[in-house]
Design a protein around this motif. Structure first.
Motif, short mmCIF file in Angstrom:
data_model
loop_
_atom_site.label_atom_id
_atom_site.label_comp_id
_atom_site.label_asym_id
_atom_site.label_seq_id
_atom_site.Cartn_x
_atom_site.Cartn_y
_atom_site.Cartn_z
N ASP A 135 39.48 54.26 35.80
CA ASP A 135 38.54 53.46 35.45
C ASP A 135 38.48 51.94 35.86
N THR A 172 36.25 50.41 38.67
CA THR A 172 34.91 49.78 38.39
C THR A 172 35.07 48.52 37.41
N SER A 173 34.49 47.26 38.14
CA SER A 173 34.81 46.18 37.43
C SER A 173 33.80 46.05 36.36
N SER A 174 34.05 45.51 35.14
CA SER A 174 33.16 45.00 34.21
C SER A 174 33.61 43.80 33.40
N GLY A 175 32.76 43.52 32.43
CA GLY A 175 33.10 42.44 31.57
C GLY A 175 33.01 41.14 32.35
N THR A 235 33.05 37.28 34.28
CA THR A 235 33.32 37.13 35.86
C THR A 235 33.79 35.74 36.23
N LYS A 283 39.36 43.87 32.85
CA LYS A 283 38.29 44.76 33.46
C LYS A 283 37.86 44.49 34.56
N ASN A 284 38.16 43.37 35.21
CA ASN A 284 37.40 42.69 36.34
C ASN A 284 38.66 42.43 37.32
#
Length: 566
Positions: free
Chosen positions: A17, A20-23, A25, A46-47
């Motif tokens: 998981d 994949t970057s999310s959240g 920036t 998560k980034n």
């Protein structure tokens, strides 16, 4: 991929998981307090790119020695060597103590980069003599670096940190070994059930605890370790202790399945060590990174200042024993040889269990019988004359009903003389009382379980009976010098009133007392060493240790003889 700048060394196919970057920036935050909150909450977790940028910002803000090697130094030294020698098999320096570079989802050739960086660090930091966690830390930082040079600079800044009282990585055997002892002390106090399990199953507890840093920096899966690193770069070394204690708690739960864990077989320490290592490596199947951090920060540990004080005390103890460089660890069993140990009150097995409770710096000492009523008679004066000059001591009592109880007393009985004939309390928060029969239980200073009580502790006032004793004035001076109350170790300033929770030990010509405060004492023994009584006291918050009014069948006092001196 958006992470190209900071993903050079990463094998994205292993990242799950996290690939994949999310959240968020970006992080708009300058205050350390805010950073602390965000780190614990996983704001940038998560980034990948944001995490790398935050790490860069945090590491740049570490106060360092004036001359700290940077990325340019690395480029000057290595030059084109990286292109010419892609082998991972430049051996690592001796100071990593045989610890390999963990893969942590890195590409295979990234391990070669870590080897190069560590060898360059060795050349720039000739004073490092023992740093087994460096390979793991280097591999982690490589994840979030644009190139080897940047990773080298980040590692160098962590090693060169010179902020007073702040510690990031052990760099000498003395610091490392004392951290193992300190971890043992903390596990003993804050992780009682798990500590009891280790004592019951491992032949050498100290040997098991010697791995505590590797559990965190080396054995934890990458996703868990990255979350630990988020917080460690903000809060420092104490985070490692917290996480290791949480791991020990989870391990105990895993082993006992919630049961009490009775009738456990004692095994070779190496088997327990590999069992814990396997559990930590596979922890992802039962414990998420967030759950691990949640458990770590739910432990009500003493503060960083106290841990530093405990660590320095353990370092001093090692220096006094002449242990400043790596040598073969002595097995704690040697201190309690069943063939030579002889007590009329406890068996070698029971003494071994008591030994597991004492501070680590005394755990390698041999028990030395100082006084026993069966040889020296029932005289309080003779008890004092045999025990004075010894610190700490262990008191064992068998009653005429066959109950066995006692106390670990951290200070020399000679201290009692400071109050003249007045009964004045002394000792430190390392004191504890216990009972062995009918069942085994230890009762420690109440402040260990309830740290908030420390703020209520105040020096003796003019209305307190002991306030005009010579030790009260010295105590107050000691307290001023110490700055703040030190639960375990700032020893001799507890001349306090009966409402206080720090009344550890006291003695005069007609009695000895262990544990005061409230309506009773944990132990009161008369001048003939013949009668005693026990009740609940506020210092240890203990129930009566045996029948409340008891007759003494036998009393022994034991000292701690330095095993290294023999």
């Amino acid at each position: 991929m958006a992470e190209d700048d900071y993903g050079t060394f990463v094998d994205w196919s292993q990242m799950g998981d996290l690939a994949t970057s999310s959240g968020p920036t970006k992080v708009d935050c300058k205050e350390l307090k805010e950073f602390k909150q965000m780190a614990r909450q996983g704001y940038w977790a998560k980034n990948h790119k944001l995490r790398a940028q935050v790490y860069q910002q945090l590491i740049k803000s570490i106060p360092c020695r004036t001359v700290t090697p940077d990325a340019e130094v690395y480029r000057d030294i290595i030059g084109d060597a990286a292109a010419k020698k892609p082998s991972s098999h430049i051996p690592l320096p001796e100071f990593v103590d045989g610890n390999p570079v963990p893969r942590y989802c890195l590409k295979a050739d990234a391990v070669a980069s870590a080897h190069r960086i560590i060898n360059c660090v060795a050349g720039q930091f000739p004073d490092i003599s023992h740093c087994p966690s460096l390979p793991a830390l280097t591999a982690l930082l490589l994840h979030f670096s644009k190139d080897e040079a940047q990773c080298f600079e980040h590692v160098s800044r962590i090693l060169a940190c010179n902020e007073p009282g702040k510690r990031l990585l052990d760099q000498t055997f003395l610091a490392y070994e004392s951290s193992c002892m300190t971890f043992g002390d903390l596990a003993n106090k804050y992780c009682t059930a798990a500590h009891k399990l280790i004592v019951a199953t491992a032949a050498d507890v100290l040997e098991v605890y010697a791995d505590w840093q590797r559990w965190v920096l080396g054995d934890l899966p990458f996703g868990h370790m990255a979350r630990v690193l988020d917080v460690y770069l903000v809060e420092g070394y104490k985070v490692l202790y917290r996480v290791a204690i949480a791991l020990l708690k989870f391990y105990r739960k895993h082993k006992t399945g919630g049961q009490a864990g009775q009738n456990l077989q004692q095994l070779d320490s190496a088997k327990i060590r590999s069992d814990i290592q396997a559990f930590v490596k596979g922890i992802g199947s039962t414990v998420t990174p967030e759950k691990l951090l949640e458990k770590s920060f739910s432990i009500r540990l003493i503060n960083r200042k106290e841990i530093t004080l405990l660590q320095l005390t353990n370092e001093k103890s090692l220096q006094q024993k002449g242990i400043t460089v790596k040598q073969k660890r002595r097995n704690v069993q040697l201190a309690l040889n069943p063939d030579t140990f002889s007590s009329e009150i406890v068996s070698a097995k029971e003494m071994h269990d008591i030994w597991s409770w004492i501070p680590e710096r005394f755990a390698l000492c041999q028990p030395e019988l100082l006084f026993t009523t069966s040889t020296h008679g029932c005289s309080l004066n003779r008890f004092y004359s045999h025990c004075e000059g010894h610190e700490p001591t262990l008191l064992l009592i068998r009653t005429t009903d066959g109950d066995v109880c006692g106390a670990y007393l951290s200070s020399d009985w000679e201290e009692r003389k400071r109050g003249g004939n007045k009964l004045s309390y002394f000792g430190t928060g390392e004191c504890f009382v216990f009972r062995l029969k009918p069942e085994m239980e230890r009762y420690e200073w109440v402040v260990i379980r309830h740290p908030e009580l420390a703020s209520a502790i105040r020096p003796a006032g003019p209305d307190d009976p002991a306030a005009d004793s010579p030790s009260a004035n010295q105590s107050l001076q000691a307290e001023k010098l110490a700055g703040e109350l030190s639960p375990f170790l700032a020893a001799r300033h507890f001349n306090l009133n009966s409402k206080n929770t720090s009344m550890f030990m006291a003695g005069n010509f007609d009695s000895i007392i262990v544990g005061g405060g409230g309506d009773s004492n944990a132990l009161f023994i008369d001048a003939d060493l013949n009668h005693g009584h026990t009740g609940r006291c506020t210092t240890f918050d203990n129930p009566p240790l045996c029948k409340e009014s008891f007759q003494i069948s036998l009393l022994e006092a034991w000292g701690f003889q330095d095993a290294m001196a023999h």
